[in-house]
Design a protein around this motif. Structure first.
Motif, PDB file in Angstrom:
ATOM      1  N   SER A  91       0.839  -1.024  -0.074  1.00 44.08           N
ATOM      2  CA  SER A  91      -0.174  -0.149  -0.143  1.00 44.08           C
ATOM      3  C   SER A  91       1.005   1.240  -0.026  1.00 44.08           C
ATOM      4  N   LYS A  92       0.299   2.222  -0.776  1.00 47.91           N
ATOM      5  CA  LYS A  92       1.102   3.608  -0.728  1.00 47.91           C
ATOM      6  C   LYS A  92       0.561   4.427   0.454  1.00 47.91           C
ATOM      7  N   ASP A  93      -0.485   3.880   1.062  1.00 45.54           N
ATOM      8  CA  ASP A  93      -1.011   4.867   2.295  1.00 45.54           C
ATOM      9  C   ASP A  93      -0.281   4.705   3.543  1.00 45.54           C
ATOM     10  N   SER A  94       0.277   6.012   3.981  1.00 48.54           N
ATOM     11  CA  SER A  94       1.183   6.089   5.105  1.00 48.54           C
ATOM     12  C   SER A  94       0.305   5.807   6.341  1.00 48.54           C
ATOM     13  N   SER A  95      -0.915   5.666   6.268  1.00 48.69           N
ATOM     14  CA  SER A  95      -1.723   5.399   7.544  1.00 48.69           C
ATOM     15  C   SER A  95      -1.758   4.088   7.808  1.00 48.69           C
ATOM     16  N   THR A  96      -1.113   3.237   7.168  1.00 46.05           N
ATOM     17  CA  THR A  96      -0.864   1.847   7.358  1.00 46.05           C
ATOM     18  C   THR A  96      -0.094   1.599   9.061  1.00 46.05           C
ATOM     19  N   MET A  97       0.805   2.793   9.189  1.00 49.40           N
ATOM     20  CA  MET A  97       1.332   2.665  10.464  1.00 49.40           C
ATOM     21  C   MET A  97       0.543   3.287  11.478  1.00 49.40           C
ATOM     22  N   LEU A  98      -0.412   4.381  11.207  1.00 51.78           N
ATOM     23  CA  LEU A  98      -0.966   5.257  12.172  1.00 51.78           C
ATOM     24  C   LEU A  98      -2.465   4.864  12.417  1.00 51.78           C
ATOM     25  N   GLY A  99      -3.151   3.745  11.614  1.00 56.55           N
ATOM     26  CA  GLY A  99      -4.614   3.603  11.793  1.00 56.55           C
ATOM     27  C   GLY A  99      -5.127   2.873  12.625  1.00 56.55           C
ATOM     28  N   MET A 100      -4.368   2.279  13.811  1.00 56.58           N
ATOM     29  CA  MET A 100      -4.728   1.351  14.775  1.00 56.58           C
ATOM     30  C   MET A 100      -5.605   2.250  15.590  1.00 56.58           C
ATOM     31  N   THR A 101      -6.726   2.050  15.825  1.00 55.28           N
ATOM     32  CA  THR A 101      -7.665   2.782  17.026  1.00 55.28           C
ATOM     33  C   THR A 101      -7.900   1.963  18.212  1.00 55.28           C
ATOM     34  N   ASP A 102      -7.858   0.765  18.230  1.00 54.24           N
ATOM     35  CA  ASP A 102      -8.153  -0.144  19.501  1.00 54.24           C
ATOM     36  C   ASP A 102      -6.863  -0.669  19.828  1.00 54.24           C
ATOM     37  N   VAL A 103      -5.986  -0.118  20.701  1.00 52.36           N
ATOM     38  CA  VAL A 103      -4.721  -0.472  21.108  1.00 52.36           C
ATOM     39  C   VAL A 103      -4.568  -0.762  22.700  1.00 52.36           C
ATOM     40  N   ILE A 104      -4.293  -1.897  23.019  1.00 49.44           N
ATOM     41  CA  ILE A 104      -4.018  -2.073  24.614  1.00 49.44           C
ATOM     42  C   ILE A 104      -2.404  -2.185  24.574  1.00 49.44           C
ATOM     43  N   PHE A 105      -1.969  -1.363  25.576  1.00 51.70           N
ATOM     44  CA  PHE A 105      -0.516  -1.432  25.950  1.00 51.70           C
ATOM     45  C   PHE A 105      -0.311  -2.154  27.266  1.00 51.70           C
ATOM     46  N   ALA A 106       0.561  -3.325  27.172  1.00 53.34           N
ATOM     47  CA  ALA A 106       0.665  -4.139  28.215  1.00 53.34           C
ATOM     48  C   ALA A 106       2.098  -4.038  28.739  1.00 53.34           C
ATOM     49  N   PRO A 107       2.386  -4.582  30.022  1.00 56.34           N
ATOM     50  CA  PRO A 107       3.598  -4.547  30.617  1.00 56.34           C
ATOM     51  C   PRO A 107       4.641  -5.157  29.552  1.00 56.34           C
ATOM     52  N   SER A 108       5.821  -4.203  29.528  1.00 54.19           N
ATOM     53  CA  SER A 108       6.903  -4.780  28.704  1.00 54.19           C
ATOM     54  C   SER A 108       7.965  -5.233  29.660  1.00 54.19           C
ATOM     55  N   ASN A 109       8.916  -5.851  29.112  1.00 53.48           N
ATOM     56  CA  ASN A 109      10.285  -6.257  29.745  1.00 53.48           C
ATOM     57  C   ASN A 109      11.381  -5.408  29.432  1.00 53.48           C
ATOM     58  N   PRO A 110      12.574  -5.644  30.115  1.00 48.94           N
ATOM     59  CA  PRO A 110      13.917  -4.415  30.025  1.00 48.94           C
ATOM     60  C   PRO A 110      14.270  -4.781  28.335  1.00 48.94           C
ATOM     61  N   SER A 111      13.935  -5.940  27.710  1.00 50.79           N
ATOM     62  CA  SER A 111      14.363  -6.331  26.295  1.00 50.79           C
ATOM     63  C   SER A 111      13.027  -5.398  25.319  1.00 50.79           C
ATOM     64  N   GLY A 112      12.280  -4.888  25.785  1.00 51.64           N
ATOM     65  CA  GLY A 112      11.294  -4.206  24.916  1.00 51.64           C
ATOM     66  C   GLY A 112      10.284  -4.996  24.328  1.00 51.64           C
ATOM     67  N   GLY A 113      10.002  -6.084  24.798  1.00 50.78           N
ATOM     68  CA  GLY A 113       8.904  -7.215  24.477  1.00 50.78           C
ATOM     69  C   GLY A 113       7.956  -7.222  25.562  1.00 50.78           C
ATOM     70  N   LEU A 114       6.857  -8.114  25.311  1.00 45.49           N
ATOM     71  CA  LEU A 114       5.944  -8.355  26.379  1.00 45.49           C
ATOM     72  C   LEU A 114       6.543  -9.161  27.635  1.00 45.49           C
ATOM     73  N   ALA A 115       5.884  -8.508  28.883  1.00 46.65           N
ATOM     74  CA  ALA A 115       6.545  -9.092  29.967  1.00 46.65           C
ATOM     75  C   ALA A 115       5.492 -10.369  30.578  1.00 46.65           C
ATOM     76  N   ARG A 116       5.959 -11.026  31.512  1.00 49.26           N
ATOM     77  CA  ARG A 116       5.159 -12.042  32.181  1.00 49.26           C
ATOM     78  C   ARG A 116       3.824 -11.169  32.614  1.00 49.26           C
ATOM     79  N   ASP A 117       4.030 -10.005  33.090  1.00 50.83           N
ATOM     80  CA  ASP A 117       2.946  -9.208  33.873  1.00 50.83           C
ATOM     81  C   ASP A 117       1.947  -9.048  32.773  1.00 50.83           C
TER      82      ASP A 117
END
Length: 287
Positions: A91-117
């Protein structure tokens, strides 16, 4: 050559299961809820592209679960991904990266991935969704791997689809993964070899084997284990479950490695949970 009763072949321009194709939900509020999990501090391009594709295919609602380290760094990551990715699905639509409207941010670990929590957020997503797609960009972190293993064990009745580098996080789970019936793994041949090795499966699958030999191996493996497998190899897509195998010629590997094939399959499976191979094959007809 004799016909094989457990092997069906689909052409790229003709749906093998027109009844499934024409039963696609017409109303968005009846088209199911898909949760997409993935991303790490360095990348969430695959997650964003899967979100857009799922809605384009026809999913009713799509929710994304990302590590919370991205919450503060989102703008920086977006700019970097736009420069580097050229939009994964063409796609040439730059909104590919910006169009997420339902996002949950979950705890991350020191490496920057999802943590056990992050388990609470993942379990809540599984309760909300009709299917959960682990799309990758997860990073190779042992804590994230442990999180996925715990989640799979706690949600044994939930339809789960796993692909790309998320496969590598669960490759050592072995028997419990393959005996988990509502699991769909979209893999490369190299990943499938490692998965076979994790359960000491006696049949060897190699890069030199032809389509017929691979079909036979997938047939026998999915009789032994109640898992669903999609494989791309040698310009063919394979879908296998309960000893039944469907193949289709396919010449666009980037659409597999980007996660598009997995996302399309996840949506169609969500609509037809009792017919995994048929729904997966039907998802290929729209490409």
């Amino acid at each position: 050559m004799d016909a094989i009763d457990y092997w069906r072949k689909q052409e790229s321009d003709k749906a093998l299961f027109p009844d499934i194709l024409w039963s696609k939900p017409e109303r968005r509020d009846a088209a199911g809820q898909l949760a997409i999990v993935g991303g790490n501090v360095h990348s969430f391009a695959g997650v964003a592209a899967a979100y857009k594709t799922a809605l384009a295919v026809g999913a009713g609602s799509v929710r994304v679960i990302l590590p919370d380290v991205l919450k503060k760094k989102m703008n920086t990551v977006i700019l970097s991904e736009q420069r580097e990715s050229k939009n994964l699905f063409g796609s040439k639509d730059s909104s590919t990266m910006l169009g997420m409207t339902d996002v949950i941010f979950a705890p991350s670990n020191p490496s920057g991935g999802l943590a056990r929590d992050a388990l609470a957020e993942l379990n809540a997503a599984a309760e909300w969704a009709d299917a959960v797609l682990f799309i990758g960009d997860s990073g190779q972190n042992s804590e994230t791997a442990a999180l996925l293993e715990i989640f799979l064990n706690q949600n044994k009745g939930r339809p789960i689809i796993v692909t790309r580098d998320a496969i590598d996080l669960i490759k050592n789970v072995g028997e419990s993964l393959f005996n988990r019936a509502p699991t769909h793994l979209i893999v490369s041949l190299g990943q499938l070899q490692k998965l076979f090795q994790s359960v000491y499966y006696p049949r060897v699958i190699t890069f030199s084997q032809g389509v017929r030999q691979i079909v036979e191996t997938l047939h026998k493996f999915t009789i032994t284990y109640p898992v669903t497998i999609t494989l791309f190899h040698n310009e063919n897509l394979f879908a296998a479950y309960d000893g039944q195998v469907i193949t289709q010629p396919f010449h666009q590997p980037l659409r597999v490695w980007s996660g598009e094939i997995a996302t399309r399959a996840a949506v169609w499976q969500m609509w037809n949970p009792a017919k995994p191979t048929e729904s997966i094959a039907t998802s290929w007809t729209e490409l």
